[in-house]
Design a protein around this motif. Structure first.
Motif, PDB file in Angstrom:
ATOM      1  N   ARG A  43       0.840  -1.199   0.000  1.00 30.14           N
ATOM      2  CA  ARG A  43       0.000   0.000   0.000  1.00 30.14           C
ATOM      3  C   ARG A  43       0.878   1.254   0.000  1.00 30.14           C
ATOM      4  O   ARG A  43       2.002   1.241   0.489  1.00 30.14           O
ATOM      5  N   ILE A  44       0.344   2.319  -0.574  1.00 35.20           N
ATOM      6  CA  ILE A  44       1.083   3.578  -0.664  1.00 35.20           C
ATOM      7  C   ILE A  44       1.250   4.168   0.730  1.00 35.20           C
ATOM      8  O   ILE A  44       0.267   4.399   1.441  1.00 35.20           O
ATOM      9  N   ASP A  45       2.493   4.390   1.112  1.00 38.06           N
ATOM     10  CA  ASP A  45       2.781   4.909   2.446  1.00 38.06           C
ATOM     11  C   ASP A  45       3.465   6.270   2.401  1.00 38.06           C
ATOM     12  O   ASP A  45       3.292   7.081   3.306  1.00 38.06           O
ATOM     13  N   ARG A  46       4.229   6.538   1.331  1.00 39.04           N
ATOM     14  CA  ARG A  46       4.991   7.784   1.264  1.00 39.04           C
ATOM     15  C   ARG A  46       4.944   8.363  -0.143  1.00 39.04           C
ATOM     16  O   ARG A  46       4.826   7.633  -1.127  1.00 39.04           O
ATOM     17  N   VAL A  47       5.067   9.694  -0.226  1.00 35.54           N
ATOM     18  CA  VAL A  47       5.133  10.396  -1.507  1.00 35.54           C
ATOM     19  C   VAL A  47       6.370  11.280  -1.486  1.00 35.54           C
ATOM     20  O   VAL A  47       6.544  12.100  -0.575  1.00 35.54           O
ATOM     21  N   ALA A  48       7.239  11.094  -2.460  1.00 35.87           N
ATOM     22  CA  ALA A  48       8.467  11.893  -2.557  1.00 35.87           C
ATOM     23  C   ALA A  48       8.410  12.759  -3.811  1.00 35.87           C
ATOM     24  O   ALA A  48       7.947  12.315  -4.865  1.00 35.87           O
ATOM     25  N   VAL A  49       8.879  14.006  -3.700  1.00 30.56           N
ATOM     26  CA  VAL A  49       8.884  14.941  -4.827  1.00 30.56           C
ATOM     27  C   VAL A  49      10.320  15.300  -5.175  1.00 30.56           C
ATOM     28  O   VAL A  49      11.130  15.624  -4.291  1.00 30.56           O
ATOM     29  N   GLY A  50      10.637  15.236  -6.455  1.00 33.23           N
ATOM     30  CA  GLY A  50      11.976  15.607  -6.918  1.00 33.23           C
ATOM     31  C   GLY A  50      11.879  16.378  -8.222  1.00 33.23           C
ATOM     32  O   GLY A  50      10.831  16.403  -8.871  1.00 33.23           O
ATOM     33  N   TRP A  51      12.977  17.022  -8.608  1.00 33.29           N
ATOM     34  CA  TRP A  51      13.011  17.812  -9.829  1.00 33.29           C
ATOM     35  C   TRP A  51      13.903  17.119 -10.856  1.00 33.29           C
ATOM     36  O   TRP A  51      14.971  16.599 -10.521  1.00 33.29           O
ATOM     37  N   LEU A  95       4.270  24.030 -13.864  1.00 33.18           N
ATOM     38  CA  LEU A  95       4.862  22.739 -14.213  1.00 33.18           C
ATOM     39  C   LEU A  95       4.768  22.500 -15.717  1.00 33.18           C
ATOM     40  O   LEU A  95       3.693  22.596 -16.308  1.00 33.18           O
ATOM     41  N   LYS A  96       5.888  22.154 -16.309  1.00 35.75           N
ATOM     42  CA  LYS A  96       5.926  21.850 -17.741  1.00 35.75           C
ATOM     43  C   LYS A  96       5.745  20.362 -17.981  1.00 35.75           C
ATOM     44  O   LYS A  96       5.113  19.944 -18.958  1.00 35.75           O
ATOM     45  N   ASP A  97       6.294  19.532 -17.095  1.00 37.06           N
ATOM     46  CA  ASP A  97       6.174  18.086 -17.264  1.00 37.06           C
ATOM     47  C   ASP A  97       6.200  17.417 -15.895  1.00 37.06           C
ATOM     48  O   ASP A  97       6.803  17.939 -14.948  1.00 37.06           O
ATOM     49  N   VAL A  98       5.542  16.266 -15.817  1.00 40.23           N
ATOM     50  CA  VAL A  98       5.458  15.499 -14.572  1.00 40.23           C
ATOM     51  C   VAL A  98       5.618  14.020 -14.895  1.00 40.23           C
ATOM     52  O   VAL A  98       5.010  13.518 -15.838  1.00 40.23           O
ATOM     53  N   GLU A  99       6.427  13.350 -14.112  1.00 41.27           N
ATOM     54  CA  GLU A  99       6.579  11.893 -14.225  1.00 41.27           C
ATOM     55  C   GLU A  99       6.245  11.280 -12.867  1.00 41.27           C
ATOM     56  O   GLU A  99       6.774  11.693 -11.845  1.00 41.27           O
ATOM     57  N   VAL A 100       5.348  10.294 -12.881  1.00 35.88           N
ATOM     58  CA  VAL A 100       4.935   9.608 -11.656  1.00 35.88           C
ATOM     59  C   VAL A 100       5.456   8.178 -11.710  1.00 35.88           C
ATOM     60  O   VAL A 100       5.217   7.452 -12.674  1.00 35.88           O
ATOM     61  N   VAL A 108       5.685   6.430  -3.708  1.00 37.62           N
ATOM     62  CA  VAL A 108       5.406   7.034  -5.003  1.00 37.62           C
ATOM     63  C   VAL A 108       6.336   8.226  -5.176  1.00 37.62           C
ATOM     64  O   VAL A 108       6.421   9.093  -4.297  1.00 37.62           O
ATOM     65  N   VAL A 109       7.048   8.262  -6.287  1.00 36.66           N
ATOM     66  CA  VAL A 109       7.994   9.337  -6.568  1.00 36.66           C
ATOM     67  C   VAL A 109       7.433  10.208  -7.691  1.00 36.66           C
ATOM     68  O   VAL A 109       7.037   9.703  -8.741  1.00 36.66           O
ATOM     69  N   ILE A 110       7.381  11.511  -7.450  1.00 35.86           N
ATOM     70  CA  ILE A 110       6.913  12.470  -8.450  1.00 35.86           C
ATOM     71  C   ILE A 110       8.102  13.319  -8.891  1.00 35.86           C
ATOM     72  O   ILE A 110       8.714  14.008  -8.078  1.00 35.86           O
ATOM     73  N   LYS A 111       8.431  13.259 -10.186  1.00 38.59           N
ATOM     74  CA  LYS A 111       9.529  14.049 -10.738  1.00 38.59           C
ATOM     75  C   LYS A 111       8.935  15.136 -11.627  1.00 38.59           C
ATOM     76  O   LYS A 111       8.172  14.853 -12.552  1.00 38.59           O
ATOM     77  N   VAL A 112       9.269  16.395 -11.332  1.00 36.92           N
ATOM     78  CA  VAL A 112       8.658  17.514 -12.053  1.00 36.92           C
ATOM     79  C   VAL A 112       9.711  18.338 -12.784  1.00 36.92           C
ATOM     80  O   VAL A 112      10.888  18.357 -12.413  1.00 36.92           O
ATOM     81  N   THR A 113       9.252  19.011 -13.833  1.00 36.86           N
ATOM     82  CA  THR A 113      10.063  19.989 -14.556  1.00 36.86           C
ATOM     83  C   THR A 113       9.278  21.287 -14.592  1.00 36.86           C
ATOM     84  O   THR A 113       8.135  21.312 -15.056  1.00 36.86           O
TER      85      THR A 113
END
Length: 249
Positions: A43-51, A95-100, A108-113
């Motif tokens: 199950r989803i426990d954590r959400v991390a955000v990176g660039w 945000l120009k682009d997002v990768e999940v 879950v890792v979210i990578k943004v531009t």
């Protein structure tokens, strides 16, 4: 003829051997389904955000995570990555682009531009930031050093009806984006009167008549050469890159 008991027993044994793998396979499939959708293991426990990359990082990670609204506590297998991406792009125009990415078993890792301003356009509350695609994505209260101002003075003519304001703005932004870093830093204002009438106002009171946004690479080369050859000039015309001109006043 009746089947001998020995042959009957052999047939039953073979059937039993065939049934064992099928039962095991069904058990494995059932366990896998339970582990993916019903157990607490995946199950989803954590959400991390990176660039991604080395672009601007204006937005805060907490704000991005909140807009993503990842369903913490839900099975990882049920995560709709496209829905998370769409929510972020709609809620945060910067945000120009997002990768999940699913980082098994529970993250879950979210990578943004983020978009990067190429020009600033005067707006009611400050200056609108416009990126290389001509997208206005934010407003800053004051002009940012090093980012040229885009002054739209569009004439109501056939060119405006043919190209439209949006295409003209995008073309002008493309001109700025193509400038070499040294020339970009010197550019203070990009004045646009029509598709064929773009000019640059540089530091030190110098002006460049650029003309249309076409032949950008050739015009950059021509401007670089003529500025080097005529260092005292204050006016440059590269609207026809094969015949650049310069004047002191």
């Amino acid at each position: 003829a009746p089947v001998p008991p020995e042959r009957r027993r052999r047939r039953l044994s073979r059937r039993g051997l065939l049934l064992v793998p099928a039962v095991l396979l069904a058990a494995v499939v059932a366990f896998g389904g339970w582990a993916l959708y019903a157990s607490s293991w995946l199950r989803i426990d954590r959400v991390a955000v990176g660039w991604a990359g080395d672009g601007p990082r204006v937005l805060e990670a907490d704000r991005i995570a909140a807009a993503a609204a990842v369903p913490v506590g839900e099975p990882m297998a049920r995560l709709d990555k496209d829905a998370v991406r769409d929510r972020l792009l709609e809620a945060l125009p910067r945000l120009k682009d997002v990768e999940v990415v699913r980082a098994w078993p529970d993250r879950v890792v979210i990578k943004v531009t983020e978009r990067q301003a190429v020009v600033l356009v005067p707006a009611q509350d400050g200056f609108a930031e416009v990126d290389i695609d001509g997208v206005s994505f934010g407003v800053v209260p004051e002009a940012v050093p090093g980012i040229p101002l885009l002054s739209l003075e569009l004439e109501q003519n056939a060119g405006l009806r043919r190209f439209g304001e949006e295409r003209i703005v995008t073309a002008a932004v493309g001109v700025v984006a193509a400038l070499p870093p040294a020339l970009h830093r010197q550019t203070e204002v990009v004045r646009v009167r029509s598709y064929d009438s773009i000019s640059l106002e540089l530091a030190g009171g110098r002006t460049v008549r650029w003309g249309s946004p076409e032949q950008t690479e050739a015009k950059v080369a021509a401007l670089t050469a003529v500025m080097k050859a005529a260092e005292e000039a204050r006016y440059f015309d590269i609207s026809v890159p094969s015949a650049p001109a310069a004047a002191v006043s």
